[in-house]
Design a protein around this motif. Structure first.
Motif, mmCIF file in Angstrom:
data_model
loop_
_atom_site.group_PDB
_atom_site.id
_atom_site.type_symbol
_atom_site.label_atom_id
_atom_site.label_comp_id
_atom_site.label_asym_id
_atom_site.label_seq_id
_atom_site.Cartn_x
_atom_site.Cartn_y
_atom_site.Cartn_z
ATOM 1 N N GLN A 166 -7.130 62.826 15.993
ATOM 2 C CA GLN A 166 -6.856 62.211 14.705
ATOM 3 C C GLN A 166 -6.631 60.711 14.846
ATOM 4 O OE1 GLN A 166 -3.549 63.888 12.675
ATOM 5 N NE2 GLN A 166 -3.753 62.603 10.868
ATOM 6 N N ASP A 167 -5.904 60.313 15.895
ATOM 7 C CA ASP A 167 -5.616 58.897 16.097
ATOM 8 C C ASP A 167 -6.889 58.099 16.314
ATOM 9 O OD1 ASP A 167 -2.552 59.474 17.980
ATOM 10 O OD2 ASP A 167 -2.952 59.434 15.825
ATOM 11 N N TYR A 168 -7.808 58.625 17.147
ATOM 12 C CA TYR A 168 -8.996 57.870 17.495
ATOM 13 C C TYR A 168 -9.944 57.749 16.301
ATOM 14 C CZ TYR A 168 -7.267 59.221 22.060
ATOM 15 O OH TYR A 168 -6.486 59.442 23.140
ATOM 16 N N SER A 169 -10.053 58.811 15.516
ATOM 17 C CA SER A 169 -10.992 58.785 14.406
ATOM 18 C C SER A 169 -10.618 57.714 13.398
ATOM 19 C CB SER A 169 -11.046 60.150 13.720
ATOM 20 O OG SER A 169 -9.779 60.465 13.162
ATOM 21 N N CYS A 170 -9.330 57.454 13.252
ATOM 22 C CA CYS A 170 -8.896 56.441 12.283
ATOM 23 C C CYS A 170 -9.384 55.060 12.684
ATOM 24 C CB CYS A 170 -7.370 56.436 12.176
ATOM 25 S SG CYS A 170 -6.693 57.931 11.409
ATOM 26 N N THR A 171 -9.312 54.750 13.995
ATOM 27 C CA THR A 171 -9.713 53.411 14.410
ATOM 28 C C THR A 171 -11.224 53.247 14.345
ATOM 29 O OG1 THR A 171 -9.813 54.060 16.737
ATOM 30 C CG2 THR A 171 -7.726 53.215 15.945
ATOM 31 N N VAL A 172 -11.967 54.299 14.641
ATOM 32 C CA VAL A 172 -13.414 54.180 14.665
ATOM 33 C C VAL A 172 -13.978 54.064 13.264
ATOM 34 C CG1 VAL A 172 -15.532 55.379 15.298
ATOM 35 C CG2 VAL A 172 -13.594 55.404 16.845
ATOM 36 N N ARG A 173 -13.331 54.667 12.293
ATOM 37 C CA ARG A 173 -13.910 54.734 10.954
ATOM 38 C C ARG A 173 -13.466 53.597 10.042
ATOM 39 N NH1 ARG A 173 -14.247 61.187 9.469
ATOM 40 N NH2 ARG A 173 -15.190 61.822 11.403
ATOM 41 N N ASN A 174 -12.846 52.581 10.602
ATOM 42 C CA ASN A 174 -12.448 51.426 9.805
ATOM 43 C C ASN A 174 -12.984 50.137 10.427
ATOM 44 O OD1 ASN A 174 -10.510 52.296 7.544
ATOM 45 N ND2 ASN A 174 -9.794 53.443 9.329
ATOM 46 N N PRO A 175 -14.330 49.973 10.470
ATOM 47 C CA PRO A 175 -14.882 48.754 11.066
ATOM 48 C C PRO A 175 -14.528 47.534 10.223
ATOM 49 C CG PRO A 175 -16.602 49.996 9.947
ATOM 50 C CD PRO A 175 -15.379 50.860 9.930
ATOM 51 N N GLY A 176 -14.437 46.387 10.895
ATOM 52 C CA GLY A 176 -14.149 45.156 10.174
ATOM 53 C C GLY A 176 -12.678 44.849 10.050
ATOM 54 N N LYS A 177 -11.822 45.786 10.380
ATOM 55 C CA LYS A 177 -10.382 45.577 10.296
ATOM 56 C C LYS A 177 -9.792 45.516 11.706
ATOM 57 C CE LYS A 177 -9.918 47.988 5.855
ATOM 58 N NZ LYS A 177 -9.217 49.075 5.127
ATOM 59 N N GLU A 178 -8.540 45.110 11.782
ATOM 60 C CA GLU A 178 -7.858 45.089 13.067
ATOM 61 C C GLU A 178 -7.724 46.515 13.589
ATOM 62 O OE1 GLU A 178 -4.258 42.469 14.540
ATOM 63 O OE2 GLU A 178 -3.508 44.202 13.419
ATOM 64 N N GLU A 179 -8.154 46.723 14.815
ATOM 65 C CA GLU A 179 -8.150 48.061 15.399
ATOM 66 C C GLU A 179 -7.051 48.189 16.438
ATOM 67 O OE1 GLU A 179 -11.753 49.724 16.728
ATOM 68 O OE2 GLU A 179 -12.978 48.870 15.127
ATOM 69 N N MET A 180 -6.534 49.382 16.571
ATOM 70 C CA MET A 180 -5.521 49.672 17.568
ATOM 71 C C MET A 180 -6.195 49.929 18.926
ATOM 72 S SD MET A 180 -2.525 49.480 16.119
ATOM 73 C CE MET A 180 -3.225 48.122 15.150
ATOM 74 N N PHE A 181 -5.622 49.391 19.978
ATOM 75 C CA PHE A 181 -6.121 49.595 21.329
ATOM 76 C C PHE A 181 -5.096 50.444 22.072
ATOM 77 C CE2 PHE A 181 -7.461 48.653 25.621
ATOM 78 C CZ PHE A 181 -8.821 48.445 25.508
ATOM 79 N N ASN A 182 -5.344 51.743 22.097
ATOM 80 C CA ASN A 182 -4.384 52.700 22.636
ATOM 81 C C ASN A 182 -4.334 52.626 24.156
ATOM 82 O OD1 ASN A 182 -3.056 55.081 23.539
ATOM 83 N ND2 ASN A 182 -3.545 56.120 21.626
ATOM 84 N N MET A 183 -3.162 52.340 24.686
ATOM 85 C CA MET A 183 -2.967 52.297 26.131
ATOM 86 C C MET A 183 -1.980 53.357 26.612
ATOM 87 S SD MET A 183 -3.006 48.300 27.257
ATOM 88 C CE MET A 183 -4.583 47.463 27.481
ATOM 89 N N ASP A 184 -1.564 54.237 25.726
ATOM 90 C CA ASP A 184 -0.634 55.295 26.099
ATOM 91 C C ASP A 184 -1.346 56.470 26.751
ATOM 92 O OD1 ASP A 184 1.527 53.881 25.121
ATOM 93 O OD2 ASP A 184 1.361 54.739 23.117
ATOM 94 N N VAL A 185 -2.604 56.687 26.382
ATOM 95 C CA VAL A 185 -3.386 57.823 26.871
ATOM 96 C C VAL A 185 -4.527 57.301 27.737
ATOM 97 C CG1 VAL A 185 -4.743 59.847 26.189
ATOM 98 C CG2 VAL A 185 -2.835 59.079 24.763
ATOM 99 N N ALA A 186 -4.819 57.970 28.832
ATOM 100 C CA ALA A 186 -5.883 57.543 29.740
ATOM 101 C C ALA A 186 -7.188 57.334 28.974
ATOM 102 C CB ALA A 186 -6.075 58.585 30.843
ATOM 103 N N TYR A 187 -7.891 56.243 29.294
ATOM 104 C CA TYR A 187 -9.129 55.914 28.596
ATOM 105 C C TYR A 187 -10.155 57.031 28.710
ATOM 106 C CZ TYR A 187 -7.225 51.129 28.892
ATOM 107 O OH TYR A 187 -6.432 50.023 28.803
#
Length: 634
Positions: free
Chosen positions: A171-192
């Motif tokens: 759920q977390d990843y889908s939110c960042t991918v589906r909002n192009p053009g806006k500031e995106e979160m760069f998650n460093m809590d979970v292994a890439y």
């Protein structure tokens, strides 16, 4: 990737140059496609300058051939560099390897693949039997799929990731991918690699991430968790030594998930030089510099070059792009070799374009590339990853893998390049101009073989420039140590401490049961607050008693400490330049460190919630220190 040789250079077969255009945005399409409209004039001009310089000094360009590795040899080197050398050889055993117990599912799978290949190559050579990979990972079938492993393996490493993380992360990843053009979160809590595996299970990567604003680069923000953000330099040297091996395993796992092969070169051996500055390894330079100035982390010559350019060259039109006189540059190099360490060299009369030429020459003349001969192909291959965020994840891991001298030197260079870009209105050097000029100096090296596929010059050149552009623009993000890597370091430290502290298995088992029972009681109590002592032995004789609750942050403790200093007249040991107070009582040059327990020494983010940190590392001491500064000497 790219190189100059004594023989005619393939890079001289230049493709047609495209008309000048402004940079465009990142997208899911290939890097080449997204950069079609960008001018590469500066790149090819720089290539010609480098080629002419190399041809004028052919005697310095000799190198040893890079040998082709036999099957299994690359895997053996990888396992050794990843801290898993005890899995090699006839008596291989992973039972006592602490590192294996810290790995995520995708990381463990990456290790397993390399060990499988290594084992098969050993068997084909009819050598002594090696330990089967199934004995190390407890796998029924080493070829079984990840889905089968999730269902069948009793290993809590696999089970934990499947049950507690995957659904929430999707759920977390889908939110960042589906909002192009806006500031995106760069998650460093979970292994890439775990993030990539989750994304591949869905359909998120097929959606476009191209920005509407053609001149903008995506903005990324690292979300601060309860434990804050850790930058390179915040961890002790002892803990930072563990990071490269963990980053290598994670980078390999990420490439496996994305379907990219991580290729590494063998370092080519160059002739030794009698020079003291140019053509000297970073390690040797720093050893010599530290005799003059202890704790020097960036070569003094590079500091002097950058300082000179910052003082008088940032406003110069075409700085870095406009080439200085090769004759003058060669003469200046000889004078520096003779007079630099004596203090007799004067920068006052040196032309700025000649200084920028010396800077680029210093980088090119290093015996091994600044990005290292081993990982230069990996840096170049980053361009092939379609997704921008995953390109940055790979770059972040590559930066962490670099040896400390290379990483510190690269950071000093990138910080300077950012300052050049910031003066774009005066020097006419925008981000893309700077990237195209510097890319040949970072990716072309006489110590590496020239194996550019016919017709690929333009694609590789644009890709190299784009990698440099990302390193300049996103350097703050790239010089961050991911939270999941810090957590793995803590696990390694905890495991090593338990491993060497006790020898009697019965005592170990008894204490494990006691600690398990104690942990259950503490969790059930859900302690809402805690009183701890914060030390400042270098500043004060007394300790500060702090009442922690769920809202207490590092910044709050530092403000409380400063308030007591200013109002209560504590017995101050050293008051020289100790405090810089303003009306809000904000502390500007004090830092709080976490020392001991499951970490060596950790400079804490001001936004770290201390009660959360206490629960993770209850045996640590907290010490307030002054913020160290490293002023340039030139």
């Amino acid at each position: 990737f790219l190189s100059t040789r004594n023989c005619p250079c393939k890079m001289s077969q230049l493709p047609p140059k495209s008309p000048l255009a402004s940079p465009v945005s990142e997208g899911t399409n290939s890097t080449v496609e997204s950069l079609d409209n960008l001018s590469m004039d500066s790149f090819w001009l720089e290539v010609e300058n480098i080629k002419q310089s190399a041809e004028a000094e052919q005697e310095e360009c000799s190198l040893a051939d890079v040998k082709t590795q036999e099957e299994g040899e690359a895997e053996a080197e990888w396992l050794q560099d990843a801290g898993l050398s005890d899995l090699l050889g006839d008596r291989a055993s992973g039972n006592d390897n602490v590192l294996l117990s810290t790995l995520t599912k995708t990381q463990a799978a990456a290790v397993q693949r390399r060990l499988d290949t290594y084992s098969r190559s050993r068997r084909r050579k009819n050598k002594h039997p090696v330990r089967d990979v199934r004995d190390i990972f407890g796998v029924v079938n080493s070829e079984e799929t990840a889905a089968e492993k999730e269902e069948s393996s009793p290993d809590p490493l696999w089970h934990k990731l499947r049950t507690s993380n995957v659904q929430r992360k999707t759920q977390d990843y889908s939110c960042t991918v589906r909002n192009p053009g806006k500031e995106e979160m760069f998650n460093m809590d979970v292994a890439y690699s775990e993030q990539a595996a989750v994304l591949l299970k869905g359909s998120f990567l097929s959606e476009s991430r191209r920005l509407k604003d053609g001149n903008a680069l995506t903005k990324f923000k690292i979300p601060k968790g309860r434990l804050g953000v850790t930058r390179i330099g915040d961890l002790s040297a002892q803990d930072m030594k563990k990071i490269p091996t963990l980053a290598l395993i994670e980078l390999t796992a990420l490439c496996d998930v994305l379907g990219f092969e991580l290729k590494r070169n063998k370092a080519a051996k160059l002739k030794t030089t009698e020079k003291r500055l140019f053509g000297v390894s970073l390690n040797t330079l720093l050893e010599n510099d530290q005799k003059l100035l202890p704790n020097t982390k960036v070569p003094l010559l590079l500091q002097a070059l950058l300082s000179c350019l910052e003082k008088r060259g940032l406003e110069t039109e075409g700085i870095l792009r406009v080439s200085g006189s090769q004759t003058r540059i060669k003469s200046l190099e000889q004078k520096l070799e003779r007079d630099f360490y004596t203090g007799l060299f004067s920068w006052d009369e040196v032309h700025q374009n000649d200084v920028s030429g010396l800077l680029k020459r210093f980088i090119r003349e290093l015996p091994a590339p600044l990005l290292t001969a081993e990982y230069l192909p990996a840096f170049a291959a980053v361009q092939n990853i379609p997704d921008l965020k995953q390109r940055l994840q790979a770059l972040n891991l590559l930066i962490l893998i670099l040896p400390e001298p290379n990483r510190n030197t690269l950071k000093a260079l990138l910080e300077f390049l950012s300052k050049v870009v910031a003066r774009e209105n005066n020097n006419k050097m925008n981000l893309w101009n700077v990237s195209t000029v510097m890319a040949p100096n970072l990716f072309m090296h006489k110590g590496l073989p020239n194996k550019i596929p016919e017709g690929k010059e333009k694609q590789l050149a644009e890709g190299a420039a784009d990698v440099v552009r990302m390193m300049i623009h996103y350097q703050d993000l790239l010089w961050t140590v991911s939270s999941f890597l810090v957590a793995q370091v803590r696990k390694l430290n905890e495991s090593n401490s338990k491993r060497y502290q006790f020898c009697d298995k019965r005592i170990k088992n008894l204490l494990r049961k006691i600690h398990a029972d104690k942990d259950k009681v503490e969790k059930n109590q859900a302690e809402p607050s805690k009183i701890v002592k914060v030390h400042a032995s270098l500043l004060l004789k007394e300790s500060l008693e702090v009442h922690l609750n769920n809202a207490t942050r590092v910044a709050d403790v530092l403000r409380q400490f400063q308030k007591n200093l200013c109002q209560n007249g504590w017995n101050i040991v050293n008051t020289v330049n100790l405090l810089k107070c303003n009306n809000s009582m904000e502390c500007t040059n004090l830092l709080l460190y976490e020392v001991g327990g499951n970490i060596g020494e950790h400079c804490l983010d001001p936004d770290t919630y201390l009660l959360d940190l206490y629960h993770i590392n209850p045996h640590a001491e907290w010490i307030i220190k002054q913020n160290p500064s490293y002023p340039r000497m030139f």
